[in-house]
Design an enzyme around this catalytic site. Structure first.
Site, PDB file in Angstrom:
ATOM      1  N   HIS A  91       0.870  -1.184   0.000  1.00  0.00           N
ATOM      2  CA  HIS A  91       0.000   0.000   0.000  1.00  0.00           C
ATOM      3  C   HIS A  91       0.909   1.237   0.000  1.00  0.00           C
ATOM      4  O   HIS A  91       2.026   1.182   0.530  1.00  0.00           O
ATOM      5  CB  HIS A  91      -0.832  -0.059   1.284  1.00  0.00           C
ATOM      6  CG  HIS A  91      -1.913   0.963   1.410  1.00  0.00           C
ATOM      7  ND1 HIS A  91      -1.676   2.263   1.776  1.00  0.00           N
ATOM      8  CD2 HIS A  91      -3.256   0.854   1.246  1.00  0.00           C
ATOM      9  CE1 HIS A  91      -2.825   2.915   1.829  1.00  0.00           C
ATOM     10  NE2 HIS A  91      -3.796   2.096   1.514  1.00  0.00           N
ATOM     11  N   CYS A 115      -4.772   2.635  -3.617  1.00  0.00           N
ATOM     12  CA  CYS A 115      -3.518   3.102  -3.007  1.00  0.00           C
ATOM     13  C   CYS A 115      -2.394   2.098  -3.219  1.00  0.00           C
ATOM     14  O   CYS A 115      -1.582   1.850  -2.310  1.00  0.00           O
ATOM     15  CB  CYS A 115      -3.683   3.397  -1.517  1.00  0.00           C
ATOM     16  SG  CYS A 115      -4.794   4.750  -1.219  1.00  0.00           S
TER      17      CYS A 115
HETATM   18  N1  PLP Z   1      -1.777  -0.775   4.566  1.00  0.00           N
HETATM   19  C1  PLP Z   1      -2.728  -1.524   3.976  1.00  0.00           C
HETATM   20  C2  PLP Z   1      -2.392  -2.896   3.487  1.00  0.00           C
HETATM   21  C3  PLP Z   1      -4.011  -1.003   3.834  1.00  0.00           C
HETATM   22  O1  PLP Z   1      -4.957  -1.730   3.231  1.00  0.00           O
HETATM   23  C4  PLP Z   1      -4.288   0.305   4.314  1.00  0.00           C
HETATM   24  C5  PLP Z   1      -5.636   0.907   4.138  1.00  0.00           C
HETATM   25  O2  PLP Z   1      -6.313   0.682   3.172  1.00  0.00           O
HETATM   26  C6  PLP Z   1      -3.267   1.017   4.931  1.00  0.00           C
HETATM   27  C7  PLP Z   1      -2.035   0.447   5.028  1.00  0.00           C
HETATM   28  C8  PLP Z   1      -3.496   2.401   5.469  1.00  0.00           C
HETATM   29  O3  PLP Z   1      -4.342   2.360   6.554  1.00  0.00           O
HETATM   30  P1  PLP Z   1      -4.844   3.718   7.242  1.00  0.00           P
HETATM   31  O4  PLP Z   1      -5.408   4.566   6.160  1.00  0.00           O
HETATM   32  O5  PLP Z   1      -5.859   3.269   8.236  1.00  0.00           O
HETATM   33  O6  PLP Z   1      -3.652   4.350   7.881  1.00  0.00           O
END
Ligand code: PLP
Length: 403
Positions: A121, A362
């Site tokens: 991500h 993302c």
């Molecule tokens: N990492 C992964 C694998 C995710 O799916 C997400 C959110 O979609 C995030 C990080 C980021 O999470 P947050 O927006 O709650 O910080």
């Protein structure tokens, strides 16, 4: 698992959208909240609210007990050794930014390397890139095969004497791949390199034990595991956290401040500047208690069956292309149908009451690897049903006929 009983714990699931029953399949973005979580937040504001840690009065002490009790609930949930290893943050993204900043400051020099996977991500890419801009470090990327499985032998070849840290997602938010993070951590440790696990998409779905994994760091967000927004966790082995400098300065992270010199508080407070979201941490603890009562093994087994059923049904649709066919797959399914644009599919499904996510999720580097701009993503949670999968399939077929 009594799904009807579980569904009744989530009032939003009985609402309608455009006059149709809501079919909520966007759980990878955020999960809905059970009544017990929402009520715990209201109750605490109504009857306990006071700032934590520095108060001698009754309410402040009670709020502090709740907040620190939540830290113990998180510790137990991921089986950390000590509550000193549980740092509260605003979410996965802030946890990784904290780590990249503090770890980079203490342990990385120009020319050093970070290993990430192609399916990370943006939250586990951009903080390291910001560090790369500041410090001149290099990112190395673990590739994957066409099923969406990381190539672990190529991973091993990325290590050299400049490798300082590895960052890997446990479950891909696009492909659903469950990565073999235990083995990948063992490989990194054989090279004396620590690993941060992005557990944002695993914590809600499978049991996670940081000691069993031997993870050095692990991060997740409350809102993806039925808890409130604005709260997250950075787990770190005490030996590592002790050696990292603070991230932000302010209240609670200090021991003593003078204009000449400041000394820092002990763990975990060294990393918690400012008033924490102590109401949100209570909500997180309630959410973790809720899934613990159902049983993470039961949730994993139920969602596995549901995902297999959805994969089988979706494959029956003409023109269906599914991205992510790993042998170990969590409850996320990304797809495209024929030439239908993912936004069109998502928008028309929405009119049928079906909430899915569309776009790059993302994970633009992963989209580049797949040679596409985006997908439609259905992601399941413990309250989803086969009837909802059937509604999704019927919805996709209806949209397909319109094109
Ligand atoms: N990492 C992964 C694998 C995710 O799916 C997400 C959110 O979609 C995030 C990080 C980021 O999470 P947050 O927006 O709650 O910080």
């Amino acid at each position: 698992m009594n799904i009807q009983q579980i569904r009744s714990d989530f009032p939003i699931l009985s609402r309608t959208v455009y006059g149709k029953p809501l079919v909520y399949l966007d759980n990878g973005a955020t999960t809905q909240k059970p009544r017990c979580v929402v009520e715990s937040i209201a109750d605490e504001y109504y009857s306990v609210n006071a700032n934590v840690h520095r108060g001698v009065h009754f309410l402040s002490q009670q709020a502090t007990e709740l907040h620190e009790g939540s830290r113990e609930t998180v510790r137990r949930f991921i089986n950390a050794r000590s509550t000193n290893e549980i740092v509260f943050t605003r979410g996965t993204t802030e946890s990784i930014n904290l780590l990249a900043s503090s770890f980079g400051e203490a342990f990385m020099q120009e020319g050093d390397e970070v290993i990430l996977s192609v399916m990370e991500h943006h939250s586990n890419i951009v903080p390291w890139q910001l560090l790369a801009l500041r410090k001149g470090i290099r990112l190395r990327v673990v590739p994957m095969n066409d099923r969406g499985e990381l190539l672990t032998d190529q991973y091993e070849q990325l290590f050299n004497d400049r490798t300082r840290i590895v960052g890997i997602t446990q479950v891909s938010n696009v492909l659903g791949t469950v990565n073999p993070v235990g083995k990948m951590i063992a490989t990194a440790h054989a090279h004396n390199v620590p690993v941060v696990i992005d557990a944002a998409q695993s914590i809600p779905h499978i049991p996670v034990d940081v000691q069993q994994l031997d993870a050095d760091f692990l991060v997740f967000s409350a809102h993806k595991v039925y808890g409130p927004t604005g709260v997250g966790v950075l787990y770190g082995k005490e030996a590592w956290l002790d050696r990292l400098p603070p991230y932000q300065g302010g209240g609670e992270m200090i021991q003593h401040v003078s204009f000449e010199h400041t000394t820092f508080n002990e763990l975990p407070f060294k990393f918690e500047a400012g008033t924490p979201d102590y109401i949100g941490t209570t909500g997180l603890a309630k959410a973790l208690d809720y899934v613990t009562a159902i049983g993470m093994d039961n949730i994993a087994a139920y969602e596995h069956g549901l995902t297999n059923y959805a994969m089988r049904r979706l494959r029956e649709i003409p023109g269906m292309r599914i991205f992510g066919e790993a042998a170990e797959k969590g409850s996320v399914i990304s797809f495209l149908v024929g030439n239908i644009h993912h936004f069109d599919m998502g928008t028309l499904l929405d009119r049928l009451g079906i909430a899915v996510r569309t776009g790059h999720h993302c994970a633009q580097p992963l989209m580049q690897r797949l040679g596409i701009e985006g997908t439609v993503r259905a992601s399941f949670a413990l309250y989803n049903t086969r009837e909802e999968v059937d509604a999704l399939v019927a919805g996709i077929e209806r949209v397909s006929q319109m094109f």
